[in-house]
Design a protein around this motif. Structure first.
Motif, PDB file in Angstrom:
ATOM      1  N   SER A 106       0.829  -1.206   0.000  1.00  0.00           N
ATOM      2  CA  SER A 106       0.000   0.000   0.000  1.00  0.00           C
ATOM      3  C   SER A 106       0.865   1.259   0.000  1.00  0.00           C
ATOM      4  CB  SER A 106      -0.934  -0.002   1.220  1.00  0.00           C
ATOM      5  OG  SER A 106      -0.190  -0.060   2.431  1.00  0.00           O
ATOM      6  N   ARG A 107       2.027   1.206   0.626  1.00  0.00           N
ATOM      7  CA  ARG A 107       2.921   2.370   0.675  1.00  0.00           C
ATOM      8  C   ARG A 107       3.463   2.689  -0.708  1.00  0.00           C
ATOM      9  NH1 ARG A 107       8.336   3.183   1.146  1.00  0.00           N
ATOM     10  NH2 ARG A 107       8.725   0.941   1.334  1.00  0.00           N
ATOM     11  N   GLU A 108       3.854   1.665  -1.441  1.00  0.00           N
ATOM     12  CA  GLU A 108       4.432   1.866  -2.767  1.00  0.00           C
ATOM     13  C   GLU A 108       3.381   1.867  -3.874  1.00  0.00           C
ATOM     14  OE1 GLU A 108       7.240  -1.272  -3.023  1.00  0.00           O
ATOM     15  OE2 GLU A 108       8.677  -0.336  -1.655  1.00  0.00           O
ATOM     16  N   GLN A 109       2.143   1.486  -3.522  1.00  0.00           N
ATOM     17  CA  GLN A 109       1.048   1.439  -4.493  1.00  0.00           C
ATOM     18  C   GLN A 109       1.412   0.607  -5.723  1.00  0.00           C
ATOM     19  OE1 GLN A 109      -2.445   3.024  -4.464  1.00  0.00           O
ATOM     20  NE2 GLN A 109      -1.720   2.282  -2.492  1.00  0.00           N
ATOM     21  N   ARG A 110       1.926  -0.573  -5.446  1.00  0.00           N
ATOM     22  CA  ARG A 110       2.251  -1.467  -6.542  1.00  0.00           C
ATOM     23  C   ARG A 110       2.049  -2.924  -6.135  1.00  0.00           C
ATOM     24  NH1 ARG A 110       8.868  -0.883  -7.009  1.00  0.00           N
ATOM     25  NH2 ARG A 110       9.399  -1.858  -5.012  1.00  0.00           N
ATOM     26  N   ILE A 111       1.773  -3.742  -7.133  1.00  0.00           N
ATOM     27  CA  ILE A 111       1.622  -5.183  -6.954  1.00  0.00           C
ATOM     28  C   ILE A 111       2.758  -5.859  -7.697  1.00  0.00           C
ATOM     29  CG2 ILE A 111       0.168  -7.180  -7.477  1.00  0.00           C
ATOM     30  CD1 ILE A 111      -2.258  -5.304  -7.200  1.00  0.00           C
ATOM     31  N   GLN A 112       3.417  -6.810  -7.027  1.00  0.00           N
ATOM     32  CA  GLN A 112       4.559  -7.493  -7.628  1.00  0.00           C
ATOM     33  C   GLN A 112       4.303  -8.991  -7.695  1.00  0.00           C
ATOM     34  OE1 GLN A 112       7.389  -5.625  -4.765  1.00  0.00           O
ATOM     35  NE2 GLN A 112       8.523  -5.013  -6.605  1.00  0.00           N
ATOM     36  N   LEU A 113       4.794  -9.593  -8.757  1.00  0.00           N
ATOM     37  CA  LEU A 113       4.672 -11.034  -8.973  1.00  0.00           C
ATOM     38  C   LEU A 113       6.064 -11.652  -8.903  1.00  0.00           C
ATOM     39  CD1 LEU A 113       2.683 -13.336  -9.765  1.00  0.00           C
ATOM     40  CD2 LEU A 113       3.312 -12.877 -12.156  1.00  0.00           C
ATOM     41  N   PHE A 114       6.277 -12.504  -7.900  1.00  0.00           N
ATOM     42  CA  PHE A 114       7.569 -13.142  -7.679  1.00  0.00           C
ATOM     43  C   PHE A 114       7.481 -14.626  -8.015  1.00  0.00           C
ATOM     44  CE2 PHE A 114       7.287  -9.620  -4.712  1.00  0.00           C
ATOM     45  CZ  PHE A 114       8.561  -9.063  -4.699  1.00  0.00           C
ATOM     46  N   PRO A 115       8.416 -15.178  -8.769  1.00  0.00           N
ATOM     47  CA  PRO A 115       8.476 -16.640  -8.926  1.00  0.00           C
ATOM     48  C   PRO A 115       8.940 -17.266  -7.623  1.00  0.00           C
ATOM     49  CG  PRO A 115      10.387 -15.612  -9.940  1.00  0.00           C
ATOM     50  CD  PRO A 115       9.487 -14.486  -9.499  1.00  0.00           C
ATOM     51  N   THR A 116       8.440 -18.443  -7.292  1.00  0.00           N
ATOM     52  CA  THR A 116       8.845 -19.108  -6.056  1.00  0.00           C
ATOM     53  C   THR A 116       9.358 -20.513  -6.355  1.00  0.00           C
ATOM     54  OG1 THR A 116       6.806 -20.283  -5.462  1.00  0.00           O
ATOM     55  CG2 THR A 116       6.891 -17.929  -4.971  1.00  0.00           C
ATOM     56  N   THR A 117      10.020 -21.069  -5.377  1.00  0.00           N
ATOM     57  CA  THR A 117      10.496 -22.444  -5.480  1.00  0.00           C
ATOM     58  C   THR A 117       9.584 -23.390  -4.725  1.00  0.00           C
ATOM     59  OG1 THR A 117      11.926 -22.083  -3.548  1.00  0.00           O
ATOM     60  CG2 THR A 117      12.889 -21.688  -5.723  1.00  0.00           C
ATOM     61  N   GLU A 118       8.458 -22.879  -4.246  1.00  0.00           N
ATOM     62  CA  GLU A 118       7.531 -23.696  -3.463  1.00  0.00           C
ATOM     63  C   GLU A 118       6.824 -24.727  -4.332  1.00  0.00           C
ATOM     64  OE1 GLU A 118       6.649 -23.597  -0.044  1.00  0.00           O
ATOM     65  OE2 GLU A 118       8.478 -22.400   0.081  1.00  0.00           O
ATOM     66  N   LYS A 119       6.514 -25.856  -3.726  1.00  0.00           N
ATOM     67  CA  LYS A 119       5.698 -26.868  -4.368  1.00  0.00           C
ATOM     68  C   LYS A 119       4.274 -26.346  -4.496  1.00  0.00           C
ATOM     69  CE  LYS A 119       4.101 -31.627  -3.565  1.00  0.00           C
ATOM     70  NZ  LYS A 119       4.115 -32.752  -2.592  1.00  0.00           N
ATOM     71  N   SER A 120       3.541 -26.813  -5.462  1.00  0.00           N
ATOM     72  CA  SER A 120       2.153 -26.381  -5.635  1.00  0.00           C
ATOM     73  C   SER A 120       1.347 -26.603  -4.357  1.00  0.00           C
ATOM     74  CB  SER A 120       1.495 -27.145  -6.784  1.00  0.00           C
ATOM     75  OG  SER A 120       0.106 -26.888  -6.824  1.00  0.00           O
ATOM     76  N   PHE A 121       0.475 -25.648  -4.018  1.00  0.00           N
ATOM     77  CA  PHE A 121      -0.380 -25.773  -2.837  1.00  0.00           C
ATOM     78  C   PHE A 121      -1.623 -26.623  -3.126  1.00  0.00           C
ATOM     79  CE2 PHE A 121      -1.059 -21.661  -4.966  1.00  0.00           C
ATOM     80  CZ  PHE A 121      -2.373 -21.805  -5.399  1.00  0.00           C
ATOM     81  N   LEU A 122      -1.786 -27.064  -4.367  1.00  0.00           N
ATOM     82  CA  LEU A 122      -2.911 -27.920  -4.718  1.00  0.00           C
ATOM     83  C   LEU A 122      -2.634 -29.346  -4.250  1.00  0.00           C
ATOM     84  CD1 LEU A 122      -3.473 -26.636  -8.363  1.00  0.00           C
ATOM     85  CD2 LEU A 122      -4.659 -25.911  -6.287  1.00  0.00           C
ATOM     86  N   SER A 123      -3.669 -30.024  -3.762  1.00  0.00           N
ATOM     87  CA  SER A 123      -3.495 -31.368  -3.210  1.00  0.00           C
ATOM     88  C   SER A 123      -3.122 -32.368  -4.305  1.00  0.00           C
ATOM     89  CB  SER A 123      -4.792 -31.820  -2.525  1.00  0.00           C
ATOM     90  OG  SER A 123      -5.831 -31.994  -3.477  1.00  0.00           O
ATOM     91  N   GLU A 124      -2.423 -33.414  -3.902  1.00  0.00           N
ATOM     92  CA  GLU A 124      -2.050 -34.472  -4.843  1.00  0.00           C
ATOM     93  C   GLU A 124      -3.294 -35.145  -5.414  1.00  0.00           C
ATOM     94  OE1 GLU A 124       0.835 -35.288  -6.058  1.00  0.00           O
ATOM     95  OE2 GLU A 124       1.956 -33.818  -4.887  1.00  0.00           O
ATOM     96  N   LYS A 125      -4.308 -35.262  -4.587  1.00  0.00           N
ATOM     97  CA  LYS A 125      -5.567 -35.859  -5.037  1.00  0.00           C
ATOM     98  C   LYS A 125      -6.162 -35.047  -6.183  1.00  0.00           C
ATOM     99  CE  LYS A 125     -10.199 -37.099  -3.363  1.00  0.00           C
ATOM    100  NZ  LYS A 125     -11.111 -37.120  -2.186  1.00  0.00           N
ATOM    101  N   TYR A 126      -6.133 -33.734  -6.054  1.00  0.00           N
ATOM    102  CA  TYR A 126      -6.701 -32.877  -7.093  1.00  0.00           C
ATOM    103  C   TYR A 126      -5.847 -32.893  -8.357  1.00  0.00           C
ATOM    104  CZ  TYR A 126      -8.660 -28.785  -9.424  1.00  0.00           C
ATOM    105  OH  TYR A 126      -9.234 -27.941 -10.343  1.00  0.00           O
TER     106      TYR A 126
END
Length: 384
Positions: free
Chosen positions: A354-374
């Motif tokens: 909110s201070r900088e009034q910008r939205i940033q998109l960062f690539p991550t190394t995280e595994k997908s948060f979607l379940s293995e079942k899905y």
């Protein structure tokens, strides 16, 4: 109502964003469209199990009743009270998608909470973050909770839930349902949203003020019939069928959102209500296609002395501090930007300052948060 906040923890992201979106950039306005399609829904029991219904959502949804004034919201309050949570992941929404075979192609799949934040961003002073994962043409958003606290938080939270309890009658099912979540399809410009949204209650045409509704709707009790619902435990497995009495389904337009707000007794209180409260009221109900809100106005001691029905479509006309078409135009542009930048098969962190009034998109190394079942379900559906 008090909207539960989900949490997935922090994402590991690179320090350099892939892309930046300027919140102050001009966005053509998008006029509100008060339409949505119901795709299904689920209840949550006291053990946080997911309860799926093959029939009417009204087997699991609480019915509205108007309480008598005055209302004391302190009744039963325990200082150790902790608010109820609806879960910490998209799993129950994904369970419903699999159960109902919902087509998510070219859609954004999320809890409503994330879209609440996005729509309010042009006027927000609160930072937010959310995880993003893309599969083929579908974008999935997962909530990251930024912990915030304020004085008397537990008491204020309890007052909100107490008002819900006093305004509703529990559904007649064998397993006590603490919450109901509607899965619906809402469009903003060209973007299709598949959202999970908690719904407080529904109303029959004979238990709500006729003047508060643009049209009347009726339901008829069908006492002789039973409906069957599936119970999914917290680990995602199905248990035995549960029998539940139900009634003929009412239209989506019978939904009601329940809210409490401090009484407006000064110019400052009125400004706060018009500038900050109403935009939240409108966004939350608009996204879930809830046509009316029932508001209880309380004093600083938790006593409700006034109640009011609000038609959601008329709320933007009440305030000049914010614009509904600006919120929607901004969201349309942001989702288009996100779709053009986020790559299939990858996970990102989407962050607003909110201070900088910008939205940033960062690539991550995280595994997908979607379940293995899905994920397995998607692979199976793709081969059909």
């Amino acid at each position: 109502a008090v909207v539960s906040t989900q949490s997935t923890g922090s994402s590991s992201s690179s320090s350099t964003p892939s892309f930046t979106f300027d919140v102050r950039r001009p966005c053509p306005p998008e006029e509100p469209v008060y339409e949505a399609t119901s795709l299904g829904g689920y209840g949550v029991d006291i053990e946080n199990n997911c309860i799926l219904s093959d029939e009417s959502k009204f087997t699991l949804l609480r019915k509205f009743k108007e309480p008598k004034l005055p209302v004391d919201l302190n009744e039963g309050f325990d200082p150790s009270y902790k608010s109820k949570e609806m879960g910490t992941s998209l799993d129950n929404v994904l369970e419903t998608i699999m159960h109902k075979k919902i087509d998510v192609t070219n859609s954004v799949v999320s809890f409503r909470n994330n879209l609440n934040k996005i729509l309010q961003t042009p006027y927000s002073q609160d930072d937010w973050r959310m995880n993003v994962h893309v599969i083929d043409s579908t974008i999935y958003l997962d909530i990251i909770n930024i912990e915030k606290s304020y004085p008397n938080e537990r008491q204020f939270t309890y007052w909100g839930y107490k008002f819900e309890d006093l305004c509703t009658v529990n559904p007649s099912v064998e397993v006590p349902i603490t919450q109901y979540c509607e899965i619906l399809n809402k469009k903003i410009g060209p973007h299709s949203l598949i959202l999970g949204a908690e719904i407080d209650c529904y109303a029959d045409s004979d238990n709500i003020e006729p003047s508060s509704s643009s049209s009347s709707h009726s339901t008829h009790t069908d006492k002789g019939k039973k409906r069957t619902v599936d119970k999914i435990d917290s680990h995602g497995s199905s248990s035995s069928k549960i029998q539940a009495h139900t009634k003929t389904p009412s239209p989506l337009s019978s939904f009601i959102e329940l809210k409490t707000s401090r009484i407006i007794d000064s110019y400052k209180a009125e400004t706060t209500f018009l500038r900050f409260k109403l935009i939240r009221f409108w966004i939350q109900s608009y996204l879930a296609n809830v046509p009316r809100i029932f508001v209880g106005y309380r004093d600083d001691k938790g006593i409700v002395s006034k109640m009011e029905y609000m038609e959601v479509s008329k709320i933007p006309q009440k305030s000049t501090y914010w614009s509904a078409s600006r919120c929607l135009g901004f969201t349309r542009e942001l989702l288009g930007w996100l779709r053009s930048k986020a790559q299939p098969g990858k996970t990102y962190l989407l962050s607003f300052s909110s201070r900088e009034q910008r939205i940033q998109l960062f690539p991550t190394t995280e595994k997908s948060f979607l379940s293995e079942k899905y994920l397995d379900y998607l692979k199976t559906e793709k081969t059909k």
